[in-house]
Design a protein around this motif. Structure first.
Motif, mmCIF file in Angstrom:
data_model
loop_
_atom_site.group_PDB
_atom_site.id
_atom_site.type_symbol
_atom_site.label_atom_id
_atom_site.label_comp_id
_atom_site.label_asym_id
_atom_site.label_seq_id
_atom_site.Cartn_x
_atom_site.Cartn_y
_atom_site.Cartn_z
ATOM 1 N N ASP A 42 -17.173 -5.451 -3.560
ATOM 2 C CA ASP A 42 -15.879 -4.655 -4.808
ATOM 3 C C ASP A 42 -15.560 -3.093 -4.626
ATOM 4 N N ILE A 43 -15.048 -2.524 -3.912
ATOM 5 C CA ILE A 43 -14.445 -1.234 -3.357
ATOM 6 C C ILE A 43 -13.311 -1.095 -4.063
ATOM 7 N N PRO A 44 -13.718 0.097 -5.639
ATOM 8 C CA PRO A 44 -12.154 0.401 -5.507
ATOM 9 C C PRO A 44 -11.158 1.626 -4.167
ATOM 10 N N VAL A 45 -10.410 0.859 -3.562
ATOM 11 C CA VAL A 45 -9.776 2.122 -2.412
ATOM 12 C C VAL A 45 -8.532 3.026 -2.398
ATOM 13 N N ARG A 46 -8.143 3.880 -2.637
ATOM 14 C CA ARG A 46 -7.139 4.760 -2.068
ATOM 15 C C ARG A 46 -6.553 4.951 -1.021
ATOM 16 N N ALA A 47 -5.572 4.149 -0.384
ATOM 17 C CA ALA A 47 -4.956 4.198 1.171
ATOM 18 C C ALA A 47 -3.781 5.159 1.864
ATOM 19 N N GLN A 48 -4.197 5.619 2.720
ATOM 20 C CA GLN A 48 -3.052 7.018 3.207
ATOM 21 C C GLN A 48 -2.390 6.414 4.704
ATOM 22 N N VAL A 49 -1.277 6.046 3.993
ATOM 23 C CA VAL A 49 -0.727 5.902 6.227
ATOM 24 C C VAL A 49 -0.861 7.615 7.415
ATOM 25 N N LEU A 50 -1.406 7.151 8.130
ATOM 26 C CA LEU A 50 -1.874 8.033 9.243
ATOM 27 C C LEU A 50 -0.237 7.950 10.503
ATOM 28 N N GLU A 51 -0.641 9.517 9.827
ATOM 29 C CA GLU A 51 0.867 9.817 11.303
ATOM 30 C C GLU A 51 0.920 10.499 11.775
ATOM 31 N N GLY A 52 1.461 10.701 13.089
ATOM 32 C CA GLY A 52 1.587 12.683 13.503
ATOM 33 C C GLY A 52 0.048 12.911 14.431
ATOM 34 N N GLU A 53 -0.299 13.491 14.248
ATOM 35 C CA GLU A 53 -2.004 13.981 15.509
ATOM 36 C C GLU A 53 -2.730 12.875 15.271
ATOM 37 N N GLU A 54 -2.941 12.862 13.677
ATOM 38 C CA GLU A 54 -3.659 11.867 12.841
ATOM 39 C C GLU A 54 -3.938 10.459 13.308
ATOM 40 N N ARG A 55 -2.576 10.083 13.205
ATOM 41 C CA ARG A 55 -2.696 8.682 13.545
ATOM 42 C C ARG A 55 -2.634 8.335 15.720
ATOM 43 N N ALA A 56 -2.446 9.339 16.192
ATOM 44 C CA ALA A 56 -2.637 9.183 17.655
ATOM 45 C C ALA A 56 -3.834 9.387 17.880
ATOM 46 N N ALA A 57 -4.950 10.118 16.700
ATOM 47 C CA ALA A 57 -6.439 10.550 17.530
ATOM 48 C C ALA A 57 -6.558 8.505 17.176
ATOM 49 N N VAL A 58 -6.170 8.305 15.700
ATOM 50 C CA VAL A 58 -7.205 6.805 15.626
ATOM 51 C C VAL A 58 -6.525 5.643 16.501
ATOM 52 N N LEU A 107 0.698 -1.536 0.099
ATOM 53 C CA LEU A 107 0.126 -0.021 0.501
ATOM 54 C C LEU A 107 0.692 1.359 0.204
ATOM 55 N N ARG A 108 2.006 1.060 0.710
ATOM 56 C CA ARG A 108 2.619 2.461 0.635
ATOM 57 C C ARG A 108 3.290 2.625 -0.662
ATOM 58 N N ALA A 109 3.823 1.456 -1.245
ATOM 59 C CA ALA A 109 3.840 1.722 -2.875
ATOM 60 C C ALA A 109 3.946 1.697 -3.527
ATOM 61 N N ARG A 110 2.348 1.314 -4.084
ATOM 62 C CA ARG A 110 1.162 1.429 -4.440
ATOM 63 C C ARG A 110 -0.369 1.782 -3.969
ATOM 64 N N PRO A 111 -0.648 3.249 -3.371
ATOM 65 C CA PRO A 111 -2.059 3.211 -2.687
ATOM 66 C C PRO A 111 -2.960 2.833 -3.133
ATOM 67 N N ASP A 112 -3.525 2.474 -4.909
ATOM 68 C CA ASP A 112 -4.439 2.006 -4.478
ATOM 69 C C ASP A 112 -4.847 1.088 -5.223
ATOM 70 N N ALA A 113 -6.126 0.539 -4.519
ATOM 71 C CA ALA A 113 -6.231 -0.453 -4.072
ATOM 72 C C ALA A 113 -8.020 -1.015 -4.431
ATOM 73 N N GLU A 114 -8.321 -2.465 -4.142
ATOM 74 C CA GLU A 114 -9.550 -2.796 -4.017
ATOM 75 C C GLU A 114 -10.277 -3.469 -2.100
ATOM 76 N N ILE A 115 -11.026 -3.460 -1.906
ATOM 77 C CA ILE A 115 -11.475 -4.419 -0.831
ATOM 78 C C ILE A 115 -12.665 -4.844 -1.194
ATOM 79 N N ASN A 116 -12.604 -5.955 -0.675
ATOM 80 C CA ASN A 116 -14.121 -6.746 -0.617
ATOM 81 C C ASN A 116 -14.918 -6.684 0.341
ATOM 82 N N TRP A 117 -15.672 -5.777 0.463
ATOM 83 C CA TRP A 117 -16.240 -5.412 1.676
ATOM 84 C C TRP A 117 -17.646 -6.028 2.036
ATOM 85 N N LYS A 118 -18.342 -6.886 2.751
ATOM 86 C CA LYS A 118 -19.272 -7.884 3.174
ATOM 87 C C LYS A 118 -19.505 -7.594 1.574
#
Length: 156
Positions: A109-125, A95-106
């Motif tokens: 199939d859903i196309p998604v884009r991934a973002q690594v969470l860092e800093g304050e945003e990561r801490a809150a999550v 995902l870090r190398a290629r953030p466009d992906a797909e998930i199967n949710w229930k």
């Protein structure tokens, strides 16, 4: 009661040794047999099948993962805990190398884009994740690396 028992078992080192070999294989098999309708691990935690592109191979990689759906209904949090094992799971490098992906949710199939969470945003999550699934604290305490968190968002 059952959830607490599963949380306790999933926090053990024995589970961390065995689960990475058993849980994903069972999830993939049952998901395939039920045509995407059932994900065994999702009986305890919500789950997706992530299809990412291999960072080095360029080939599609399917990985069953627990997730934390966000309130907006368009995004999910993925946790690179690797069951509390020392290394980052391969899907996080993909995902870090290629953030466009797909998930199967229930079953969808859903196309998604991934973002690594860092800093304050990561801490809150992270705080929300520990309420959602307390064993993540045990996993983090067991390893020196910072567990990677990703927000995956539905693409148009």
């Amino acid at each position: 009661m059952v959830v607490r028992a599963v949380q306790k078992v999933s926090s053990t080192r024995g589970f961390a040794r065995v689960a990475p070999h058993v849980v994903p294989a069972l999830d993939r098999a049952v998901h395939r047999l039920t045509r995407g309708k059932v994900l065994l691990s999702a009986q305890m935690l919500p789950g997706v099948i992530l299809t990412s592109t291999g960072a080095r191979s360029g080939l599609p990689r399917r990985t069953p993962l627990a997730c934390m759906p966000e309130e907006d209904g368009r995004s999910w949090i993925l946790v690179g805990s690797n069951f509390g094992r020392t290394g980052h799971p391969a899907w996080t490098a993909n995902l870090r190398a290629r953030p466009d992906a797909e998930i199967n949710w229930k079953g969808t199939d859903i196309p998604v884009r991934a973002q690594v969470l860092e800093g304050e945003e990561r801490a809150a999550v992270w705080k929300k994740l520990l309420v959602f699934w307390p064993p993540y604290a045990t996993y983090q305490a067991r390893v020196e690396r910072e567990i990677r968190l990703f927000r995956i968002v539905r693409r148009s």
